[in-house]
Enzyme design. Structure first.
Site, PDB file in Angstrom:
ATOM      1  N   PHE A   1       0.866  -1.182   0.000  1.00  0.00           N
ATOM      2  CA  PHE A   1       0.000   0.000   0.000  1.00  0.00           C
ATOM      3  C   PHE A   1       0.907   1.238   0.000  1.00  0.00           C
ATOM      4  O   PHE A   1       0.801   2.106   0.859  1.00  0.00           O
ATOM      5  CB  PHE A   1      -0.931   0.023   1.223  1.00  0.00           C
TER       6      PHE A   1
ATOM      7  N   CYS B   1      -5.558   2.324  10.146  1.00  0.00           N
ATOM      8  CA  CYS B   1      -6.007   3.711  10.336  1.00  0.00           C
ATOM      9  C   CYS B   1      -7.525   3.742  10.438  1.00  0.00           C
ATOM     10  O   CYS B   1      -8.175   4.690  10.032  1.00  0.00           O
ATOM     11  CB  CYS B   1      -5.474   4.620   9.234  1.00  0.00           C
TER      12      CYS B   1
HETATM   13  N1  SAH Z   1       2.020   4.301   2.969  1.00  0.00           N
HETATM   14  C1  SAH Z   1       1.550   5.427   2.202  1.00  0.00           C
HETATM   15  C2  SAH Z   1       0.065   5.677   2.371  1.00  0.00           C
HETATM   16  C3  SAH Z   1      -0.830   4.492   2.048  1.00  0.00           C
HETATM   17  S1  SAH Z   1      -2.457   4.951   1.629  1.00  0.00           S
HETATM   18  C4  SAH Z   1       2.387   6.665   2.568  1.00  0.00           C
HETATM   19  O1  SAH Z   1       3.119   6.658   3.561  1.00  0.00           O
HETATM   20  O2  SAH Z   1       2.306   7.652   1.823  1.00  0.00           O
HETATM   21  C5  SAH Z   1      -3.169   3.484   1.084  1.00  0.00           C
HETATM   22  C6  SAH Z   1      -2.840   3.082  -0.350  1.00  0.00           C
HETATM   23  O3  SAH Z   1      -3.361   1.783  -0.549  1.00  0.00           O
HETATM   24  C7  SAH Z   1      -3.434   3.928  -1.454  1.00  0.00           C
HETATM   25  O4  SAH Z   1      -2.406   4.399  -2.288  1.00  0.00           O
HETATM   26  C8  SAH Z   1      -4.356   2.979  -2.266  1.00  0.00           C
HETATM   27  O5  SAH Z   1      -4.245   3.187  -3.662  1.00  0.00           O
HETATM   28  C9  SAH Z   1      -3.793   1.639  -1.905  1.00  0.00           C
HETATM   29  N2  SAH Z   1      -4.707   0.479  -1.903  1.00  0.00           N
HETATM   30  C10 SAH Z   1      -5.937   0.386  -1.395  1.00  0.00           C
HETATM   31  N3  SAH Z   1      -6.404  -0.881  -1.459  1.00  0.00           N
HETATM   32  C11 SAH Z   1      -5.427  -1.619  -2.044  1.00  0.00           C
HETATM   33  C12 SAH Z   1      -5.272  -2.999  -2.367  1.00  0.00           C
HETATM   34  N4  SAH Z   1      -6.232  -3.879  -2.089  1.00  0.00           N
HETATM   35  N5  SAH Z   1      -4.114  -3.399  -2.932  1.00  0.00           N
HETATM   36  C13 SAH Z   1      -3.138  -2.512  -3.223  1.00  0.00           C
HETATM   37  N6  SAH Z   1      -3.214  -1.196  -2.907  1.00  0.00           N
HETATM   38  C14 SAH Z   1      -4.343  -0.761  -2.329  1.00  0.00           C
END
Ligand code: SAH
Length: 393
Positions: A228, A337
């Site tokens: 993610f 979160c």
């Molecule tokens: N760690 C990042 C923030 C993560 S936000 C930082 O520090 O900036 C969560 C992210 O998860 C988003 O970019 C979204 O596109 C992604 N996401 C959501 N569901 C997902 C899934 N099932 N598989 C892969 N990515 C996913």
């Protein structure tokens, strides 16, 4: 002085307020008096007629009033200026020289319910979550300009919770120069380009800054899996910290493109980087168990308490896969979160994932909100970020 509208609570319903909670629920109100429109400032009294405070009223919302003060005082521009200055002092004392991007106002946590202001260097992003703050937008902009002299203030009130306040979603430039390109920020020696107009949240996950920095300090020579990853916040810190190899996973093509751009911006091209677009739940299953560090930073799976059981399965599955992928002595940085996922339940889920993965796990630290996301102690609803750092054998 003009008399303010007044709301009176049912007898006995004043207890949460007396303990400092800033919300009055509509079910607790016995009567309202005066010209009381959404976003108006009103006084609140107990059933016995005692003055309890003043705050923003909104009959459309279940939270019918949000307390701004417990004193009888004039809620004018200088009142809000004082709150902004208090928030500024906290950030400047603690973050100067470390980052030029932080949450300047964290709503209830800075005693300004309904208001978020994120600072990206000289660009400010404002979010009004309530009708009360919506009405005060002009006054807030004036004060922000006088105190901070920002280049621009951009509004990102494109959040669905505004519906509960009877407000529609909105975004756009409120003050200053048009924002023509992503805003460059610096965080503990890492550079990022933030898209404040289209990016997730107000453009960047400021709440994870200290956890990203933790990763930076432990990454030397390590192979890192950033699940993610969004625009690669954790990965860039790992790279700056000397990681040997980094794999990034996100379902968004655009986020991954930005992550790749951040790799170049931070001159990390010499490190082998493997961006993977896909669903983390599936991608993890296909990876070899060869990582020193795994980061799990999923979006909130639980938006309502009723989703907790289903979401718990998701968290467990992720953590189980992470344990499977980690080498002996490896580190897991795992986060939730979701407000409804409390520390206890989250720890139990990780425990149960460790049991199923047949791994022995040491809990090294709990990691919550950074200081620019303060939580009002009487308002636990403001807490959402919970993380564990685990060492795995
Ligand atoms: N760690 C990042 C923030 C993560 S936000 C930082 O520090 O900036 C969560 C992210 O998860 C988003 O970019 C979204 O596109 C992604 N996401 C959501 N569901 C997902 C899934 N099932 N598989 C892969 N990515 C996913």
């Amino acid at each position: 002085m003009k008399r303010l509208p007044k709301i009176t609570l049912e007898k006995g319903k004043e207890k949460p307020l007396l303990r400092g909670h800033p919300w009055v629920f509509s079910g607790a109100v016995s009567r309202t008096e005066g010209d009381i429109s959404p976003g108006a400032i009103a006084e609140v009294y107990s059933g016995d007629g005692n003055f309890l405070g003043m705050g923003h009223f909104n009959p459309h919302s279940q939270i019918i009033l949000r307390i701004l003060t417990r004193e009888r005082e004039v809620l004018d521009s200088s009142f809000f200026r004082e709150r902004l200055l208090q928030a500024k002092a906290l950030r400047e004392e603690r973050l100067k020289g470390k980052t030029n991007a932080y949450r300047l106002i964290n709503a209830e946590g800075d005693f300004l319910p309904g208001l978020i202001v994120d600072r990206y260097g000289e660009i400010f992003v404002l979010q009004c979550l309530t009708a009360g703050m919506e009405r005060l937008k002009g006054l807030l902009i004036d004060n922000l300009v006088k105190i901070f002299c920002p280049k621009s203030i951009y509004e990102r009130s494109d959040v669905s919770t505004r519906k509960e306040e009877g407000l529609s979603e909105t975004k756009g430039l409120l003050y200053g120069d048009a924002i023509l390109k992503p805003v460059e920020i610096e965080e503990y020696g890492c550079r990022f380009r933030v898209d404040v107009e289209e990016g997730q949240k107000t453009g960047f996950y400021l709440d994870q800054r200290e956890n990203r920095f933790f990763l930076q300090k432990v990454s030397k020579g390590k192979s890192v899996l950033d699940c993610f990853c969004y625009t690669g916040g954790f990965s860039v810190h790992a790279g700056i910290g000397g990681a040997q190899e980094i794999t990034l996973v996100d379902s968004s093509d655009e986020a991954l493109e930005r992550a790749k751009d951040h790799v170049s911006l931070n001159q990390l091209r010499k490190i082998p980087i493997h961006p993977i677009r896909g669903d983390v739940f599936e991608v993890m299953r296909g990876l070899e168990p060869d990582f020193d560090i795994v980061i799990l930073d999923p979006p909130p799976f639980v938006k309502k308490r009723a989703h907790l059981v289903h979401a718990s399965r998701g968290y467990k599955d992720l953590n189980l896969q992470a344990f499977r992928l980690l080498k002996e002595g490896g580190l897991l940085l795992t986060f939730s979160c979701s407000h409804y996922m409390d520390w206890d339940l989250f720890q139990k889920i990780i425990f149960s994932a460790a049991v199923d993965a047949k791994r022995k796990v040491q809990l090294l630290a709990r990691r919550g909100h950074p200081i620019d996301h303060p939580i009002h102690l009487s308002h636990p609803e403001g807490e959402y970020l919970r993380g564990f750092i685990c060492r795995v054998w």
